[in-house]
Design a protein around this motif. Sequence first.
Motif, PDB file in Angstrom:
ATOM      1  N   TYR A 106     -15.881 -25.105  51.683  1.00  0.00           N
ATOM      2  CA  TYR A 106     -16.945 -26.187  51.732  1.00  0.00           C
ATOM      3  C   TYR A 106     -18.333 -25.909  52.137  1.00  0.00           C
ATOM      4  O   TYR A 106     -19.229 -26.390  51.808  1.00  0.00           O
ATOM      5  CB  TYR A 106     -16.430 -27.215  52.525  1.00  0.00           C
ATOM      6  N   HIS A 107     -18.485 -24.581  52.643  1.00  0.00           N
ATOM      7  CA  HIS A 107     -20.086 -24.206  52.704  1.00  0.00           C
ATOM      8  C   HIS A 107     -20.051 -22.835  52.856  1.00  0.00           C
ATOM      9  O   HIS A 107     -19.342 -21.980  53.715  1.00  0.00           O
ATOM     10  CB  HIS A 107     -20.573 -24.912  54.065  1.00  0.00           C
ATOM     11  N   GLY A 144     -14.721 -29.618  42.508  1.00  0.00           N
ATOM     12  CA  GLY A 144     -15.980 -29.971  42.857  1.00  0.00           C
ATOM     13  C   GLY A 144     -16.644 -28.827  43.874  1.00  0.00           C
ATOM     14  O   GLY A 144     -16.103 -27.870  43.843  1.00  0.00           O
ATOM     15  N   GLY A 145     -17.732 -29.321  44.423  1.00  0.00           N
ATOM     16  CA  GLY A 145     -18.487 -28.326  45.199  1.00  0.00           C
ATOM     17  C   GLY A 145     -20.145 -28.404  44.791  1.00  0.00           C
ATOM     18  O   GLY A 145     -20.392 -28.984  43.767  1.00  0.00           O
ATOM     19  N   GLU A 146     -20.835 -28.017  45.773  1.00  0.00           N
ATOM     20  CA  GLU A 146     -22.405 -27.964  45.803  1.00  0.00           C
ATOM     21  C   GLU A 146     -22.539 -26.943  44.521  1.00  0.00           C
ATOM     22  O   GLU A 146     -22.093 -25.829  44.597  1.00  0.00           O
ATOM     23  CB  GLU A 146     -23.106 -27.684  47.261  1.00  0.00           C
ATOM     24  N   ARG A 147     -23.446 -27.204  43.866  1.00  0.00           N
ATOM     25  CA  ARG A 147     -23.993 -26.430  42.666  1.00  0.00           C
ATOM     26  C   ARG A 147     -25.369 -26.251  42.537  1.00  0.00           C
ATOM     27  O   ARG A 147     -26.301 -27.134  42.805  1.00  0.00           O
ATOM     28  CB  ARG A 147     -23.484 -27.032  41.280  1.00  0.00           C
ATOM     29  N   LEU A 148     -25.791 -25.111  42.072  1.00  0.00           N
ATOM     30  CA  LEU A 148     -27.359 -24.832  41.851  1.00  0.00           C
ATOM     31  C   LEU A 148     -27.660 -25.463  40.557  1.00  0.00           C
ATOM     32  O   LEU A 148     -26.735 -25.556  39.714  1.00  0.00           O
ATOM     33  CB  LEU A 148     -27.562 -23.540  41.947  1.00  0.00           C
ATOM     34  N   LYS A 149     -28.901 -25.812  40.387  1.00  0.00           N
ATOM     35  CA  LYS A 149     -29.081 -26.327  38.850  1.00  0.00           C
ATOM     36  C   LYS A 149     -29.421 -25.167  37.995  1.00  0.00           C
ATOM     37  O   LYS A 149     -29.538 -25.410  36.839  1.00  0.00           O
ATOM     38  CB  LYS A 149     -30.465 -27.261  39.201  1.00  0.00           C
ATOM     39  N   LYS A 166     -23.188 -20.518  39.526  1.00  0.00           N
ATOM     40  CA  LYS A 166     -23.873 -21.555  40.160  1.00  0.00           C
ATOM     41  C   LYS A 166     -23.332 -22.006  41.170  1.00  0.00           C
ATOM     42  O   LYS A 166     -24.254 -23.078  41.992  1.00  0.00           O
ATOM     43  CB  LYS A 166     -24.306 -22.613  38.920  1.00  0.00           C
ATOM     44  N   MET A 167     -22.013 -22.159  41.710  1.00  0.00           N
ATOM     45  CA  MET A 167     -21.145 -22.865  42.828  1.00  0.00           C
ATOM     46  C   MET A 167     -21.792 -22.386  44.004  1.00  0.00           C
ATOM     47  O   MET A 167     -21.465 -21.016  44.321  1.00  0.00           O
ATOM     48  CB  MET A 167     -19.673 -22.847  42.304  1.00  0.00           C
ATOM     49  N   LYS A 168     -22.069 -23.088  45.041  1.00  0.00           N
ATOM     50  CA  LYS A 168     -22.111 -22.653  46.281  1.00  0.00           C
ATOM     51  C   LYS A 168     -21.097 -22.931  47.217  1.00  0.00           C
ATOM     52  O   LYS A 168     -20.894 -22.439  48.118  1.00  0.00           O
ATOM     53  CB  LYS A 168     -23.603 -23.509  46.946  1.00  0.00           C
ATOM     54  N   SER A 169     -20.331 -23.778  46.712  1.00  0.00           N
ATOM     55  CA  SER A 169     -18.968 -24.138  47.227  1.00  0.00           C
ATOM     56  C   SER A 169     -17.870 -24.471  46.306  1.00  0.00           C
ATOM     57  O   SER A 169     -18.152 -25.022  45.166  1.00  0.00           O
ATOM     58  CB  SER A 169     -19.222 -25.348  48.226  1.00  0.00           C
TER      59      SER A 169
END
Length: 211
Positions: A106-107, A144-149, A166-169
Motif C-alpha cells: 500500500y505504500h 488498484g494502487g497509486e500511480r504516476l501520470k 507507473k505504479m507506486k503501490s
Amino acid sequence: MVEFTGFPVAALDFYDDLEVDNTKSFWDAHKAVYDDAVRAPMVALTDALAPEFGEAKVFRPYRDVRFAKDKTPYKTHQGAFVAVAPATGWYVEVAAPGVRVGGGIYHAGGAQLGAIREAMADKRAGAVLQRILRDLERGGFELGGERLKTAPRGYEKDHPRIELLKMKSVLGSRKYGFEPFVHTAELLDKVRDDWRRLRPLVSWLAEHGEA
C-alpha cells in the motif's frame, strides 16, 4: 481462542450510525457495541488466520487528527493487516459498506520502490508480475494502487511494461459487501481462500522489494 462466527449485523449498523454521528458522546454510548460486534469478531477472524498467514495488527479505532483538516475522532471502518514486509501483506476490513479483503503493497518509497521497479523492468520478473495481476483480475479481484501520470525517472515512456512502472503501490482487492455469509463462520473460509489467491502477489512484492 474465541471461535469466529461472522460479523453481526450490528457491526455494519454501528458504522452506519458512526458516519452520521462521529462524536465522542456517540462513541462512549456505543463502545460496547464496537467491542462486541466489531473488534472481538475481527480478533477472532485474524487469530484463526494467523497459523497460515501470520499475526495481524488490528488497527486502533481512533484517527490521528493532529495534522488533518477533518477532525472527526473515529475511523469509520475496522481494518486488520498481516505484514510480511514493509507495507506489504494481506488486509481485511469491516465498515458500513460491508466487508472487503485485499493484498499487496500500500505504500512503497525510496529503496523499496526502486527495487520493485527494477524487478518490474526486468523481462522475466516483470512478466511474472503481469501474469499474477492478470490472473487476479480474471478471478474477480479489483486492481488498484497509486500511480504516476508519466514514466518514473530513469525509465523510457515506451518501456514495454510502462504501466507497471507507473505504479507506486500495487493492490488486489475484493468486496464482499452485504453478502449473507459475512454474518457467518463461512466468512473465514472466504477470506482464507482469497488471501491464498493473493499470495503470489504478496510474495512477489515481498521478494523483489528487498533493497
